[in-house]
Design a protein around this motif. Structure first.
Motif, mmCIF file in Angstrom:
data_model
loop_
_atom_site.group_PDB
_atom_site.id
_atom_site.type_symbol
_atom_site.label_atom_id
_atom_site.label_comp_id
_atom_site.label_asym_id
_atom_site.label_seq_id
_atom_site.Cartn_x
_atom_site.Cartn_y
_atom_site.Cartn_z
ATOM 1 N N GLY A 10 10.892 12.604 -18.377
ATOM 2 C CA GLY A 10 9.568 13.144 -18.636
ATOM 3 C C GLY A 10 8.848 13.428 -17.337
ATOM 4 N N GLU A 11 7.538 13.343 -17.391
ATOM 5 C CA GLU A 11 6.678 13.676 -16.262
ATOM 6 C C GLU A 11 6.897 12.723 -15.087
ATOM 7 O OE1 GLU A 11 1.858 14.096 -15.482
ATOM 8 O OE2 GLU A 11 2.594 13.234 -17.353
ATOM 9 N N MET A 12 7.059 13.281 -13.884
ATOM 10 C CA MET A 12 7.135 12.454 -12.680
ATOM 11 C C MET A 12 5.710 12.159 -12.219
ATOM 12 S SD MET A 12 10.317 14.107 -10.558
ATOM 13 C CE MET A 12 10.181 12.890 -9.278
ATOM 14 N N LEU A 13 5.402 10.895 -12.055
ATOM 15 C CA LEU A 13 4.063 10.459 -11.688
ATOM 16 C C LEU A 13 4.075 9.822 -10.306
ATOM 17 C CD1 LEU A 13 3.250 8.778 -15.121
ATOM 18 C CD2 LEU A 13 2.510 11.037 -14.339
ATOM 19 N N ASP A 14 2.911 9.780 -9.680
ATOM 20 C CA ASP A 14 2.782 9.122 -8.387
ATOM 21 C C ASP A 14 2.575 7.631 -8.595
ATOM 22 O OD1 ASP A 14 3.016 11.466 -6.865
ATOM 23 O OD2 ASP A 14 0.867 11.887 -7.055
ATOM 24 N N LEU A 15 3.433 6.839 -7.980
ATOM 25 C CA LEU A 15 3.302 5.387 -8.016
ATOM 26 C C LEU A 15 2.437 4.932 -6.852
ATOM 27 C CD1 LEU A 15 7.037 4.435 -8.637
ATOM 28 C CD2 LEU A 15 5.224 4.594 -10.346
ATOM 29 N N ASN A 16 1.792 3.794 -6.982
ATOM 30 C CA ASN A 16 1.056 3.188 -5.887
ATOM 31 C C ASN A 16 2.003 2.257 -5.137
ATOM 32 O OD1 ASN A 16 -0.640 1.962 -4.117
ATOM 33 N ND2 ASN A 16 -1.942 1.008 -5.651
ATOM 34 N N LEU A 17 2.679 2.793 -4.159
ATOM 35 C CA LEU A 17 3.717 2.042 -3.448
ATOM 36 C C LEU A 17 3.168 1.225 -2.288
ATOM 37 C CD1 LEU A 17 6.506 4.770 -3.443
ATOM 38 C CD2 LEU A 17 6.253 2.820 -5.002
ATOM 39 N N SER A 18 1.851 1.247 -2.074
ATOM 40 C CA SER A 18 1.273 0.512 -0.952
ATOM 41 C C SER A 18 1.501 -0.985 -1.044
ATOM 42 C CB SER A 18 -0.231 0.810 -0.844
ATOM 43 O OG SER A 18 -0.908 0.344 -2.008
ATOM 44 N N ILE A 50 9.317 7.780 -19.066
ATOM 45 C CA ILE A 50 9.976 6.507 -18.750
ATOM 46 C C ILE A 50 10.437 6.553 -17.300
ATOM 47 C CG2 ILE A 50 11.879 4.934 -19.279
ATOM 48 C CD1 ILE A 50 11.801 5.981 -22.154
ATOM 49 N N PHE A 51 10.059 5.536 -16.555
ATOM 50 C CA PHE A 51 10.431 5.374 -15.156
ATOM 51 C C PHE A 51 11.424 4.224 -15.068
ATOM 52 C CE2 PHE A 51 9.487 2.877 -11.264
ATOM 53 C CZ PHE A 51 9.913 3.789 -10.315
ATOM 54 N N THR A 52 12.604 4.486 -14.535
ATOM 55 C CA THR A 52 13.655 3.466 -14.437
ATOM 56 C C THR A 52 14.063 3.300 -12.979
ATOM 57 O OG1 THR A 52 14.473 4.108 -16.615
ATOM 58 C CG2 THR A 52 15.954 2.792 -15.248
ATOM 59 N N HIS A 53 14.198 2.057 -12.564
ATOM 60 C CA HIS A 53 14.634 1.786 -11.189
ATOM 61 C C HIS A 53 15.602 0.605 -11.180
ATOM 62 C CE1 HIS A 53 12.155 -1.859 -10.650
ATOM 63 N NE2 HIS A 53 11.265 -1.219 -11.388
ATOM 64 N N PRO A 54 16.475 0.576 -10.172
ATOM 65 C CA PRO A 54 17.387 -0.566 -10.041
ATOM 66 C C PRO A 54 16.655 -1.755 -9.455
ATOM 67 C CG PRO A 54 17.705 0.916 -8.202
ATOM 68 C CD PRO A 54 16.699 1.572 -9.117
ATOM 69 N N GLU A 55 17.271 -2.895 -9.592
ATOM 70 C CA GLU A 55 16.796 -4.135 -8.983
ATOM 71 C C GLU A 55 17.819 -4.557 -7.934
ATOM 72 O OE1 GLU A 55 14.026 -6.423 -9.546
ATOM 73 O OE2 GLU A 55 13.283 -4.463 -10.158
ATOM 74 N N THR A 56 17.499 -4.311 -6.662
ATOM 75 C CA THR A 56 18.385 -4.713 -5.570
ATOM 76 C C THR A 56 17.731 -5.717 -4.643
ATOM 77 O OG1 THR A 56 17.645 -3.029 -3.991
ATOM 78 C CG2 THR A 56 19.401 -2.385 -5.543
ATOM 79 N N GLY A 57 16.439 -5.962 -4.836
ATOM 80 C CA GLY A 57 15.681 -6.793 -3.917
ATOM 81 C C GLY A 57 14.969 -5.973 -2.857
ATOM 82 N N HIS A 90 11.883 1.601 -5.969
ATOM 83 C CA HIS A 90 10.856 2.368 -6.670
ATOM 84 C C HIS A 90 10.711 3.788 -6.128
ATOM 85 C CE1 HIS A 90 9.737 -1.649 -8.047
ATOM 86 N NE2 HIS A 90 9.011 -1.070 -8.979
ATOM 87 N N ARG A 91 10.889 3.971 -4.832
ATOM 88 C CA ARG A 91 10.639 5.266 -4.199
ATOM 89 C C ARG A 91 11.871 6.162 -4.161
ATOM 90 N NH1 ARG A 91 9.684 4.506 1.816
ATOM 91 N NH2 ARG A 91 11.951 4.434 1.709
ATOM 92 N N ASP A 92 13.028 5.610 -3.804
ATOM 93 C CA ASP A 92 14.205 6.430 -3.495
ATOM 94 C C ASP A 92 15.296 6.394 -4.553
ATOM 95 O OD1 ASP A 92 12.930 6.840 -1.036
ATOM 96 O OD2 ASP A 92 13.970 5.140 -0.119
ATOM 97 N N ARG A 93 15.290 5.411 -5.417
ATOM 98 C CA ARG A 93 16.430 5.198 -6.314
ATOM 99 C C ARG A 93 16.057 5.286 -7.793
ATOM 100 N NH1 ARG A 93 17.573 -0.005 -2.631
ATOM 101 N NH2 ARG A 93 18.577 1.060 -0.895
ATOM 102 N N ALA A 94 14.942 5.891 -8.084
ATOM 103 C CA ALA A 94 14.419 5.904 -9.445
ATOM 104 C C ALA A 94 14.939 7.078 -10.264
ATOM 105 C CB ALA A 94 12.893 5.949 -9.416
ATOM 106 N N VAL A 116 -0.618 -1.872 -14.046
ATOM 107 C CA VAL A 116 -0.053 -3.096 -13.484
ATOM 108 C C VAL A 116 0.881 -2.709 -12.342
ATOM 109 C CG1 VAL A 116 1.416 -5.090 -13.972
ATOM 110 C CG2 VAL A 116 -0.214 -4.317 -15.690
ATOM 111 N N GLY A 117 0.783 -3.417 -11.222
ATOM 112 C CA GLY A 117 1.671 -3.157 -10.093
ATOM 113 C C GLY A 117 1.545 -1.727 -9.604
ATOM 114 N N PRO A 118 2.659 -1.081 -9.336
ATOM 115 C CA PRO A 118 2.603 0.279 -8.807
ATOM 116 C C PRO A 118 2.440 1.357 -9.885
ATOM 117 C CG PRO A 118 4.878 -0.409 -8.957
ATOM 118 C CD PRO A 118 4.027 -1.605 -9.363
ATOM 119 N N HIS A 119 2.353 0.945 -11.129
ATOM 120 C CA HIS A 119 2.429 1.897 -12.233
ATOM 121 C C HIS A 119 1.080 2.567 -12.515
ATOM 122 C CE1 HIS A 119 6.448 0.541 -12.738
ATOM 123 N NE2 HIS A 119 6.007 -0.710 -12.721
ATOM 124 N N PRO A 120 1.088 3.905 -12.639
ATOM 125 C CA PRO A 120 -0.152 4.660 -12.774
ATOM 126 C C PRO A 120 -0.697 4.734 -14.198
ATOM 127 C CG PRO A 120 1.678 6.173 -12.661
ATOM 128 C CD PRO A 120 2.248 4.785 -12.481
#
Length: 113
Positions: free
Chosen positions: A98-106, A77-84, A90-94, A44-48
């Motif tokens: 555990g394992e760092m995965l590639d998100l689909n940020l397109s 577990i991937f955690t990110h802030p909600e700033t708008g 998702h890219r810079d503030r996460a 779902v969304g950017p999640h791999p």
């Protein structure tokens, strides 16, 4: 500087770890002011990977994140802030546990971030 209004923690799982993820998410929602989302058994969304979202206010961070660190049972577990600013959140503030995965940020173009 943008204001953090909340956080999303995405608990990643697969068919073998779905019950563990559900247990972790339900326990977090029971112990803390956390809104548990759906157990998505598809990407779902950017999640791999399959995931469940835990949403919580900024003032709950100090309770929720340490608990997840100690109770994630090997799940990523991937955690990110909600700033708008979705791309940057998702890219810079996460934070990764555990394992760092590639998100689909397109999906987050510059105009919509």
């Amino acid at each position: 500087m943008p204001e953090i209004v909340g956080y999303h923690a995405h608990v990643y799982f697969d068919a073998d770890t779905q019950d563990t993820a559900k247990q972790i998410c339900e326990e977090a929602a029971r112990l803390f002011p956390v809104a548990m989302g759906h157990m998505h058994t598809r990407r779902v969304g950017p999640h791999p990977r399959w995931s469940c979202q835990l949403g919580f206010a900024a003032d709950a961070f100090a309770q929720v994140i340490p608990w997840l660190m100690l109770n994630r049972q090997g799940l990523t577990i991937f955690t990110h802030p909600e700033t708008g600013q979705h791309l940057e959140d998702h890219r810079d503030r996460a934070i990764w546990m555990g394992e760092m995965l590639d998100l689909n940020l397109s999906m987050f173009d510059k105009a919509g971030s």
